[in-house]
Design an enzyme around this catalytic site. Structure first.
Site, PDB file in Angstrom:
ATOM      1  N   SER A   6      31.587   2.608 -34.415  1.00  0.00           N
ATOM      2  CA  SER A   6      30.727   2.705 -33.189  1.00  0.00           C
ATOM      3  C   SER A   6      29.569   2.838 -33.205  1.00  0.00           C
ATOM      4  CB  SER A   6      31.157   4.017 -32.605  1.00  0.00           C
ATOM      5  OG  SER A   6      32.520   3.800 -31.611  1.00  0.00           O
ATOM      6  N   HIS A  14      29.065   9.230 -28.050  1.00  0.00           N
ATOM      7  CA  HIS A  14      30.196   9.723 -28.859  1.00  0.00           C
ATOM      8  C   HIS A  14      29.952  10.104 -30.313  1.00  0.00           C
ATOM      9  CE1 HIS A  14      32.120   5.670 -29.394  1.00  0.00           C
ATOM     10  NE2 HIS A  14      32.668   6.344 -30.526  1.00  0.00           N
ATOM     11  N   ASP A  56      27.944   5.583 -22.615  1.00  0.00           N
ATOM     12  CA  ASP A  56      28.136   5.949 -24.195  1.00  0.00           C
ATOM     13  C   ASP A  56      27.168   5.396 -24.784  1.00  0.00           C
ATOM     14  OD1 ASP A  56      29.423   6.831 -26.174  1.00  0.00           O
ATOM     15  OD2 ASP A  56      31.120   5.738 -26.302  1.00  0.00           O
TER      16      ASP A  56
END
Length: 367
Positions: free
Chosen positions: A217, A117, A147
């Site tokens: 992230s 993402h 992911d």
């Protein structure tokens, strides 16, 4: 130019009880050439036996806790790992910044792990190291279901790869290093709160109370020996819950990343069923016999799927896959993540109209 942080999926705390699109990963582990390590030849070690449930069947894991001068505090962990942690900036085809996240060096070939993402929709990628060196990178592969993504850049050897941990212990200290809100080189600490959490991605996740914010992230979640136990992925919004974050486990990373490097994609197995896990109350709402108090009830079957072709039916209650019992979340996801891959033949045991039925099928590739 305003920047948009897509470093963390901010998620609501939702109990997902009806997902059974099965998503596993079984691939080899890519070796490493060198890791940053701190020598402590006089370290005190203690070997303990830990019994864990994975998730309904019991396995015994013997591991070595490293204590004393081999269990490092946050300051040493940061010094140990920060040269291997990078900031990832993503631009679209018009050179507009799309996202800013984190990543870490995976091997001595310049591969960098981050989240899908973070890079999704990007055309150009810049990696910024801890000493502010900048490298253009290219996207090697990505996997939306777990992911995960891999970038590659011509990194200097002075940015060594981080080692992926072989095991994780619930309650052990962990440290997240990354670029929350663009604040590169930030470190937060916490513990591993739990393992095998579902509903975040299609693979079982680690749960941690270490702060994971937008920009974190793709960065590493490290144990007290400087090994990566997970890839920081998501944090629940603080207005909903405090200290609940998630990371892709290192054991999943080991299976997926080598295939992303080699093939650009990872092939997930697919059964093609939807449903929910049972407890005595939920079972009663389906009118099931009183002796059925657990398992996974099928509520929908995808067309042209292995499930449809094999003869599985709506209201079948799955109680086992091969020799593994299915009782509660995340039994199916765990097995699919760690035991199977497309093309594998499995036997699913179901309760149908009060009788036990064995159904053979071949797992397909997830569409």
């Amino acid at each position: 130019m305003p920047s948009k942080f897509v470093g963390v999926l901010i998620i609501a705390l939702i109990v997902i009880v009806g997902a059974a699109i099965l998503v596993p990963m079984i691939m080899g582990f890519l070796g490493y050439t060198s890791y940053p390590q701190i020598s402590a030849s006089s370290a005190t070690t203690k070997t303990v036996t830990v019994t864990t449930t994975n998730p309904s069947y019991t396995t015994t894991l013997t591991t070595t806790y490293i204590i004393g001068n081999r269990s490092y505090d946050a300051a040493i962990i940061f010094k140990l790992a920060s040269p291997s942690v990078v900031q990832v900036t993503v631009y679209d085809k018009n050179f507009q910044q799309l996202a800013l996240g984190s990543g870490f060096v995976y091997d001595d070939q310049g591969h960098v792990i981050t989240n899908n993402h973070v890079v999704e929709g990007g055309n150009y990628f810049i990696i910024v190291t801890y000493d502010n060196a900048m490298y253009e990178a290219k996207l090697v592969g990505r996997d939306t279901y777990a992911d995960l993504a891999v970038l590659k850049a011509g990194l200097s050897p002075k940015y060594p790869p981080l080692k992926l941990a072989d095991t994780v212990i619930i309650g052990e200290p962990v440290y997240a290093i990354g670029s929350p809100f663009g604040l590169s080189g930030s470190i937060t600490s916490g513990i591993v709160s739990q393992v095998n959490r579902t509903g975040i991605t299609y693979v079982p996740m680690l749960q941690t109370d270490a702060a994971i914010n937008p920009g974190n992230s793709g960065g590493p979640l490290l144990n007290s020996r400087g090994e990566v136990v997970g890839v920081a992925t998501a944090g629940i919004e603080k207005s909903v819950a405090e200290g609940v974050g998630f990371a892709v486990p290192s054991t999943i990373v080991k299976r997926i990343v080598p295939q992303l490097i080699t093939n650009g994609v990872y092939k997930h197995p697919y059964i093609g069923i939807y449903g929910e896990y049972l407890d005595p109350i939920i079972a009663s709402t389906y009118g099931l016999p009183k002796d059925i108090t657990s398992g996974f009830i099928i509520t929908q079957i995808a067309r042209n799927s292995p499930a449809e072709k094999s003869g599985l039916k709506v209201k079948d209650v799955i109680v086992a896959v091969d020799d593994y019992p299915i009782r509660k979340d995340p039994d199916l996801n765990y097995l699919m993540a760690y035991k199977y891959s497309p093309g594998d033949k499995i036997v699913i045991t179901v309760i149908r109209d009060g009788k036990t039925v064995n159904i053979s099928l071949t797992l397909a590739e997830r569409p």
